[in-house]
Design an enzyme around this catalytic site. Structure first.
Site, mmCIF file in Angstrom:
data_model
loop_
_atom_site.group_PDB
_atom_site.id
_atom_site.type_symbol
_atom_site.label_atom_id
_atom_site.label_comp_id
_atom_site.label_asym_id
_atom_site.label_seq_id
_atom_site.Cartn_x
_atom_site.Cartn_y
_atom_site.Cartn_z
ATOM 1 N N LYS A 158 23.803 66.517 63.098
ATOM 2 C CA LYS A 158 24.315 67.393 64.154
ATOM 3 C C LYS A 158 25.049 66.589 65.218
ATOM 4 C CE LYS A 158 20.598 70.843 63.866
ATOM 5 N NZ LYS A 158 19.537 71.537 64.649
ATOM 6 N N GLY A 165 27.807 75.437 65.279
ATOM 7 C CA GLY A 165 27.949 75.006 63.896
ATOM 8 C C GLY A 165 28.946 73.894 63.666
ATOM 9 N N HIS A 235 26.340 80.179 61.902
ATOM 10 C CA HIS A 235 25.526 79.759 63.054
ATOM 11 C C HIS A 235 25.778 80.619 64.292
ATOM 12 C CE1 HIS A 235 24.326 76.215 60.759
ATOM 13 N NE2 HIS A 235 25.598 76.029 60.466
ATOM 14 N N ARG A 291 21.172 79.316 80.727
ATOM 15 C CA ARG A 291 21.942 80.460 81.218
ATOM 16 C C ARG A 291 21.322 81.744 80.696
ATOM 17 N NH1 ARG A 291 24.063 81.955 76.434
ATOM 18 N NH2 ARG A 291 24.795 80.338 75.000
#
Length: 449
Positions: A158, A165, A235, A291
């Site tokens: 990642k 994604g 994603h 958030r």
């Protein structure tokens, strides 16, 4: 309490925040691009300021223009909604330097949680369970192979600064690792200007479970239950529900208390969402969004608590309005994201809405800023509305959702409504038997059929 709040966003979330402000008796200012001059939130706000041409970088991401709009109108606080500048630490810092309150966490907390590697370190320190993997960014292929061998294949690579994604690749063997590593780095560098990547254990059939949390910035924290966001495409979340059909009360309380304690210990202020992969009874931290979430109405439906009111209250120094023991979960809620997209290939479908009719009745909520005759501009996210349905239990909620989808009419453009009409009749969905890979497999099978 604030006298005037500037809403630094557009579409349904700008309208959602505007409504909360009006209910609290707070004056509203909205900013908009030239493309959004006829938007509903612009029409309903007390004041509006045009901050630039259609491209986001010249308008909704233009910090200088937004700060200038605050000073011109006398706004003493800014609500960023989600997206755009909502998780921009620099924006929060600049507002603070101008004595304007950012309705959200501190720039430091945004910065920490915005870096995936630092967020994972922080989560581990706070006692939040994490996915096994590298401690930080992977320096080279040799280190990547060592880590992958330790945690076992498959592994996922990642981007440290990533999301959505991008910069994310799976390697199921050592033979696949080099290409996955190089591809992830290349994508991360192109998308985020930072090619740092890290490695985690890849879970085969996990669910995506997120905990809605709040902190008061002074050592108190609560959780408002979880949302199951496992139905995803590329994603990106499509359908969210709460409470998750996969969890029981004991599991919910265990992970909820861990998360509430974590935000309290962090001194976190405002709304946040701690996201997990969940498999075989275990939770694995993946990220924290600092958030309000797109899917926050699901939590509002099952708790009866207005989360935007709570954000404003906390940011103004009023603290949390509830204690953990005050929060009760009632019934079940599902949200469907209605996008202006071709329901087969999901390409954007901007254009003029010739007819717009929303469903109604008990337990039905539609958050949308569009109307008949509104022209959807091609410059922004394709989300045009959210259908939120609440019932006394999941069976009633699903039946109510089926009825609501049949009533929902959007003419003139293509939308994802047909997809949800298919999903609500699927046995796996009816039984709550799905994981984060389910929807993409379903769509692939539909194309072949």
């Amino acid at each position: 309490m604030f006298q005037k709040i500037l809403i630094a966003n557009r579409g349904e979330i700008a309208l959602r925040v505007l409504r909360a402000c009006k209910e609290l008796g707070i004056q509203t200012v909205v900013v908009h691009s030239t493309a959004d001059a006829d938007a509903m939130h612009v029409r309903l706000a007390d004041e509006s300021v045009c901050i630039g041409p259609p491209p986001s970088r010249d308008s909704y991401l233009n910090i200088h223009q937004i700060v200038a709009a605050c000073e011109i109108t006398g706004a003493d606080a800014v609500h960023p909604g989600y997206g755009f500048l909502a998780e921009n630490a620099k924006f929060a810092d600049i507002l603070a330097a101008h004595n304007i309150t950012f309705i959200g966490p501190s720039g430091d907390h945004i910065r920490v949680m915005g870096d995936k590697i630092e967020a994972k370190r922080t989560a581990r320190r706070l006692g939040i369970p994490v996915v096994p993997g590298s401690e930080g960014a992977v320096s080279d292929e040799r280190e990547a192979k060592r880590i992958a061998a330790d945690i076992g294949y498959p592994v996922i690579i990642k981007a440290s600064a990533g999301g959505g994604g991008r910069g994310m690749k799976v390697a199921r063997s050592e033979a696949e690792l080099e290409m996955a590593l190089n591809t992830a780095r290349s994508e991360a560098g192109a998308a985020f200007g930072d090619d740092a990547v890290y490695i985690e254990k890849y879970l085969e059939k996990p669910r995506h479970i997120e905990l809605q949390v709040f902190g008061d910035g002074a050592g108190a924290g609560v959780y408002f239950g979880e949302r199951d966001c496992s139905l995803q495409r590329r994603h990106q979340k499509v359908w969210e529900e709460g409470l998750s059909p996969a969890l029981n009360e004991s599991q919910r309380a265990r992970i909820g208390n861990i998360c509430a304690k974590a935000v309290a210990d962090l001194g976190y202020s405002g709304a946040g969402t701690i996201e997990f992969l969940y498999e075989d009874g275990e939770f694995y931290f993946i990220e924290m969004n600092t958030r309000l979430q797109v899917e926050h109405p699901v939590t509002e439906a099952i708790t009866g608590i207005d989360l935007v009111h709570e954000q404003i209250r906390v940011a103004s120094g009023g603290g949390l309005s509830v204690r953990q023991e005050d929060i009760r979960f009632q019934g079940h809620a599902i949200e469907c994201r209605i996008n202006a997209e071709d329901p087969r290939n999901f390409t954007p479908s901007p254009g003029t809405i010739t007819h717009f009719h929303t469903p109604g009745g008990l337990g039905i909520r539609v958050d949308s800023g569009v109307y008949s005759g509104y022209r959807i501009p091609p410059y922004y996210d394709s989300l045009i509305g959210k259908l939120i349905v609440h019932g006394r239990n999941r069976v009633e909620c699903m039946m109510r959702l089926r009825r609501a989808l049949d009533e929902f009419v959007v003419d003139g453009i293509q939308t994802t409504l047909p997809l949800f009409r298919d999903l609500v009749g699927n046995p796996d969905i009816a039984n709550g038997d799905y994981d984060i890979h389910w929807l993409e497999k379903y769509l692939a099978a539909s194309e072949q059929g």
